[in-house]
Scaffold this active site. Structure first.
Site, PDB file in Angstrom:
ATOM      1  CB  SER A  99     -29.962 -56.800   8.877  1.00  0.00           C
ATOM      2  OG  SER A  99     -30.573 -56.308  10.041  1.00  0.00           O
ATOM      3  CD  GLU A 121     -25.265 -52.160  13.223  1.00  0.00           C
ATOM      4  OE1 GLU A 121     -25.027 -53.293  12.755  1.00  0.00           O
ATOM      5  OE2 GLU A 121     -25.979 -51.330  12.635  1.00  0.00           O
ATOM      6  CE  LYS A 133     -31.773 -54.494  13.174  1.00  0.00           C
ATOM      7  NZ  LYS A 133     -30.998 -53.233  13.228  1.00  0.00           N
ATOM      8  N   GLY A 172     -28.031 -50.655   5.824  1.00  0.00           N
ATOM      9  CA  GLY A 172     -29.241 -50.606   5.010  1.00  0.00           C
ATOM     10  C   GLY A 172     -30.416 -50.095   5.815  1.00  0.00           C
ATOM     11  CE  LYS A 229     -28.289 -48.352   8.896  1.00  0.00           C
ATOM     12  NZ  LYS A 229     -29.272 -48.388  10.006  1.00  0.00           N
ATOM     13  CG  ASP A 232     -26.748 -47.714  12.394  1.00  0.00           C
ATOM     14  OD1 ASP A 232     -26.929 -46.608  11.871  1.00  0.00           O
ATOM     15  OD2 ASP A 232     -27.537 -48.666  12.187  1.00  0.00           O
ATOM     16  CG  ASP A 239     -28.035 -53.038  15.045  1.00  0.00           C
ATOM     17  OD1 ASP A 239     -27.912 -52.266  16.017  1.00  0.00           O
ATOM     18  OD2 ASP A 239     -28.352 -52.635  13.900  1.00  0.00           O
ATOM     19  CE  LYS A 289     -27.863 -54.967  11.614  1.00  0.00           C
ATOM     20  NZ  LYS A 289     -27.476 -53.675  10.985  1.00  0.00           N
TER      21      LYS A 289
END
Ligand code: OSB
Ligand code: MG
Length: 375
Positions: A140, A218, A168, A295, A267, A243, A193, A166
């Site tokens: 990520s 996400e 952001k 994570g 998570k 998430d 995400d 992934k």
């Protein structure tokens, strides 16, 4: 059902630590320069279980923070822990009355799982029914200063073996970035995400995200906004992944039934620990919803639990589990976590999560330490 030993808890210890990240991690909700957490040690039957909280330094990802979580722990959990055994299921029953504070509960519940598997001389992944000896992992990557820097980092991580990337994104920091990444890397497993940065009015704008063939998108909207996730999922081919919205097995069930998502990021800290994670895993499996393990930039301790969970059968996407060196110059465990060239992180075959703490380094990082003797 899993048979767990139940010896009375002797002692519980907390080490409040700040651990510098190799580089800052930026999301739509802010930038973090170091890991602020507390490490939990639970002692019973001659063994010690390890845990850590994933609550942040500030209430950005969640309302929980490391300082408030310790306050809740000290005021409401510790005084009611006397006479309790190391069985994590008993712990969950005993503290069901505490509303929320999943991360505070999970820090202890997870230490109890490590302890229980140590008392049974079994690796945790076997105790919980893992079917693989490794986790398939992705990386990520936080928001970067420029797209060129991002592209460089993606190249480096792919070379190291990570199976999916992934990135952001945030409002106004989205399509241009995704376009460049896809142009440069047309075939990689890619996800984005937003950490809840969009709102209902953006649904039509987000329609074009299908262009990038993401594995999933996400948490585009805030945690409480299942309606917008459902509305977006109706018009997208790309699966929506939740998430922040999934706080326990009940909300997972609701989100699945509402068709607000087709993928769930589990998570353990966010949902209250290992047992609740397994429940979400099973509900998702029963509804053909894919899951993976998320994570929170954990230390080598939290990573041990994430790797164990990622060996469960319905974990069908690469998890946000990266090597220790991706986060830290130096991890607090004696053997840093690594990945192999195929992007797999192998479980430890020792009992529990199979990690040992670098005590000297832990003491060096410790801001304060509190010991509670329970008998
Ligand atoms: O949304 O998944 C997230 C880190 C902190 C807070 C929220 C998130 C993340 C990550 C990091 O994406 C994943 C990792 O630990 O590698
Ligand atoms: Mg996320």
């Amino acid at each position: 059902m899993i048979e767990l030993p139940g010896e009375e808890i002797d002692r519980i210890t907390f080490y409040r630590v700040d651990i510098p990240y190799r580089e800052y991690f930026e999301t739509s909700f802010g930038r973090e320069y170091n890991k602020r957490t507390y490490i939990v040690l639970v002692e019973s039957g001659g063994e010690t279980g390890y845990g850590e909280t994933v609550a942040g330094g500030e209430p950005r990802y969640s309302y929980e923070t490391v300082d408030v979580d310790f306050l809740v722990t000290e005021k409401y959990i510790i005084p009611n822990l006397r006479g309790s055994t190391s069985n994590p299921l008993e712990f969950l029953d005993r503290f069901r009355w505490i509303k929320g504070y999943n991360m505070a509960k999970a820090a202890i519940e997870m230490a109890l799982w490590d302890l229980s598997s140590k008392l049974l001389s079994k690796p945790l992944y076997k105790l919980i029914g893992g079917v693989r000896r490794y986790a398939d992992v992705g990386v990520s990557i936080g928001l970067q200063k420029s797209i060129d820097i991002l592209l460089d980092k993606i190249g480096k991580y792919l070379e190291e073996g990570y199976q999916r990337i992934k990135i952001k994104i945030a409002k106004n920091r989205d399509y241009e970035i995704l376009k460049r990444v896809r142009k440069e890397y047309p075939d990689i497993k890619l996800t984005a995400d937003a950490n809840g940065d969009y709102s209902y009015g953006d649904i039509d704008y987000l329609r074009d995200i299908d262009e990038f063939s993401l594995l999933y998108f996400e948490q585009p909207f805030p945690d409480w906004d299942l309606y917008s996730h459902k509305k977006l999922q109706e018009i997208l081919d790309t699966p929506v992944c939740l998430d922040e919205s999934i706080s326990n097995s009940g909300s997972a069930y609701g989100a699945i039934k509402l068709k607000a998502c087709r993928v769930i990021n589990i998570k353990p800290g966010r949902v209250g620990g290992i047992f609740e994670s397994i429940k979400i895993h099973n509900i998702s499996r029963d509804h053909s919803v894919g899951v993976w393990i998320g994570g929170m930039l954990e230390t080598g301790i939290g990573r041990g639990f994430n790797v164990a969970l990622a060996t469960l059968p319905n974990v069908s996407y690469p998890s946000d589990i990266s090597a220790s060196k991706r986060y830290y110059v130096k991890d607090i465990v004696t053997e840093p976590w690594e990945i192999d060239s195929k992007g797999r992180m192998w479980v430890r075959e020792g009992s529990g999560i199979g990690v040992e703490i670098d005590w000297e380094y832990l003491e060096k990082l410790t801001i304060w330490k509190k010991v509670f003797s329970l008998r």
